[in-house]
Scaffold this active site. Structure first.
Site, PDB file in Angstrom:
ATOM      1  N   GLY A 196       0.808  -1.212   0.000  1.00  0.00           N
ATOM      2  CA  GLY A 196       0.000   0.000   0.000  1.00  0.00           C
ATOM      3  C   GLY A 196       0.841   1.261   0.000  1.00  0.00           C
ATOM      4  O   GLY A 196       0.304   2.362   0.137  1.00  0.00           O
ATOM      5  N   THR A 197       2.166   1.125  -0.173  1.00  0.00           N
ATOM      6  CA  THR A 197       3.046   2.294  -0.208  1.00  0.00           C
ATOM      7  C   THR A 197       2.940   2.971  -1.562  1.00  0.00           C
ATOM      8  O   THR A 197       2.986   2.307  -2.607  1.00  0.00           O
ATOM      9  CB  THR A 197       4.509   1.882   0.040  1.00  0.00           C
ATOM     10  OG1 THR A 197       4.594   1.168   1.272  1.00  0.00           O
ATOM     11  CG2 THR A 197       5.415   3.095   0.112  1.00  0.00           C
TER      12      THR A 197
ATOM     13  N   LYS B 294       2.425  12.727   5.438  1.00  0.00           N
ATOM     14  CA  LYS B 294       2.494  12.019   4.156  1.00  0.00           C
ATOM     15  C   LYS B 294       3.637  12.590   3.322  1.00  0.00           C
ATOM     16  O   LYS B 294       3.698  13.795   3.076  1.00  0.00           O
ATOM     17  CB  LYS B 294       1.171  12.128   3.400  1.00  0.00           C
ATOM     18  CG  LYS B 294       1.135  11.305   2.124  1.00  0.00           C
ATOM     19  CD  LYS B 294      -0.270  11.217   1.564  1.00  0.00           C
ATOM     20  CE  LYS B 294      -0.312  10.411   0.267  1.00  0.00           C
ATOM     21  NZ  LYS B 294       0.167   9.020   0.464  1.00  0.00           N
TER      22      LYS B 294
ATOM     23  N   HIS C  71      -4.299  15.457   2.657  1.00  0.00           N
ATOM     24  CA  HIS C  71      -3.792  14.433   3.562  1.00  0.00           C
ATOM     25  C   HIS C  71      -3.068  15.074   4.737  1.00  0.00           C
ATOM     26  O   HIS C  71      -2.744  16.260   4.726  1.00  0.00           O
ATOM     27  CB  HIS C  71      -2.833  13.478   2.836  1.00  0.00           C
ATOM     28  CG  HIS C  71      -3.536  12.413   2.056  1.00  0.00           C
ATOM     29  ND1 HIS C  71      -3.949  12.600   0.763  1.00  0.00           N
ATOM     30  CD2 HIS C  71      -3.902  11.148   2.396  1.00  0.00           C
ATOM     31  CE1 HIS C  71      -4.544  11.496   0.334  1.00  0.00           C
ATOM     32  NE2 HIS C  71      -4.532  10.602   1.302  1.00  0.00           N
TER      33      HIS C  71
ATOM     34  N   SER D  65      -3.388   1.582  -4.450  1.00  0.00           N
ATOM     35  CA  SER D  65      -3.174   2.969  -4.029  1.00  0.00           C
ATOM     36  C   SER D  65      -4.068   3.294  -2.836  1.00  0.00           C
ATOM     37  O   SER D  65      -3.775   4.212  -2.064  1.00  0.00           O
ATOM     38  CB  SER D  65      -3.464   3.928  -5.182  1.00  0.00           C
ATOM     39  OG  SER D  65      -4.807   3.813  -5.610  1.00  0.00           O
TER      40      SER D  65
END
Length: 234
Positions: free
Chosen positions: A71-72, A135, A131, A97
């Site tokens: 999920g990176t 992040k 976000h 994603s």
């Protein structure tokens, strides 16, 4: 299942809790580079780390014939290399994603709307993501997936670009605000009105649950997959 968590930050901790409650065993919790020894012979690896180390983390797992859920985001310029490694080692790789069910429904809605709107050039499309300040990559992988869905369905665009654009580029605007799990907005604006679709995540639990479900699904499979294969292929 025996699960190795590679990247044990906020997401790793939530995945740990959800997987344990579902009866799975966490055999490794790593913030260092995985090796055959420190992975402790898992059935599957779930990788949520940083863009700088994701490629090597995934590569190590696949080369030891361990399926990897990743999920990176922010490393996808080398995704084709990873897919070749998965095939060469006769194992499985799944990149998402975003593992949230709601977001994947949002992806489908976004593509349908783009197809409907392509015949109305008076509407200008804009894509925005928000976000948390921790992040490291921008735009988000989710925003890139949304942009790719629009480009596929609207020939006004042939590429995406962060911030200001020119010619046939679709703009993505990335904002960073304290402790926002993730908000994505696609809008179509004309001189007289505006149409908007938006997905807002309230916490990271949906992402984590989706990753665990993907890990359960991938056992025994060979090849390269996406979260769509898990959620929508019946």
């Amino acid at each position: 299942m025996k699960i190795a968590l590679v990247g044990y930050g906020k997401m790793g901790h939530i995945i740990d809790d959800i997987a344990t409650k579902k009866g799975h065993e966490i055999v490794a919790r790593l913030n260092e580079t995985p090796t055959k020894d420190n992975l402790n012979n898992p059935d599957v690896i779930i990788e949520f780390s940083n863009p700088e180390v994701a490629f090597e983390n995934i590569k190590v797992g696949l080369e030891h014939n361990i399926p990897v859920i990743c999920g990176t985001t922010g490393w996808l310029d080398r995704k084709s290399e990873i897919e070749e490694i998965a095939l060469k080692n006769n194992t499985a790789f799944l990149y998402g994603s975003n593992f949230s069910l709601g977001v994947n429904l949002f992806f489908a809605l976004n593509e349908k709307l783009a197809d409907l709107m392509k015949g109305f050039p008076e509407y200008q499309v804009q894509l925005e993501e928000i976000h948390h300040t921790h992040k490291k990559d921008a735009p988000s992988g989710t925003a890139i997936s949304l942009a790719e869905g629009i480009i596929k369905n609207d020939d006004r665009f042939d590429a995406w670009k962060l911030d200001e654009t020119q010619n046939k580029e679709l703009g993505i605007f990335a904002l960073r605000q304290d402790e926002v799990p993730g908000t994505h907005r696609v809008s179509y604006k004309s001189a007289v009105d505006e149409l908007e679709i938006k997905h807002t995540a309230f916490n990271r639990n949906g992402f984590a649950l989706g990753a665990v479900i993907a890990a359960e699904w991938i056992i025994g499979k060979k090849g390269n997959f996406t979260i769509k294969d898990v959620l929508f292929d019946k």
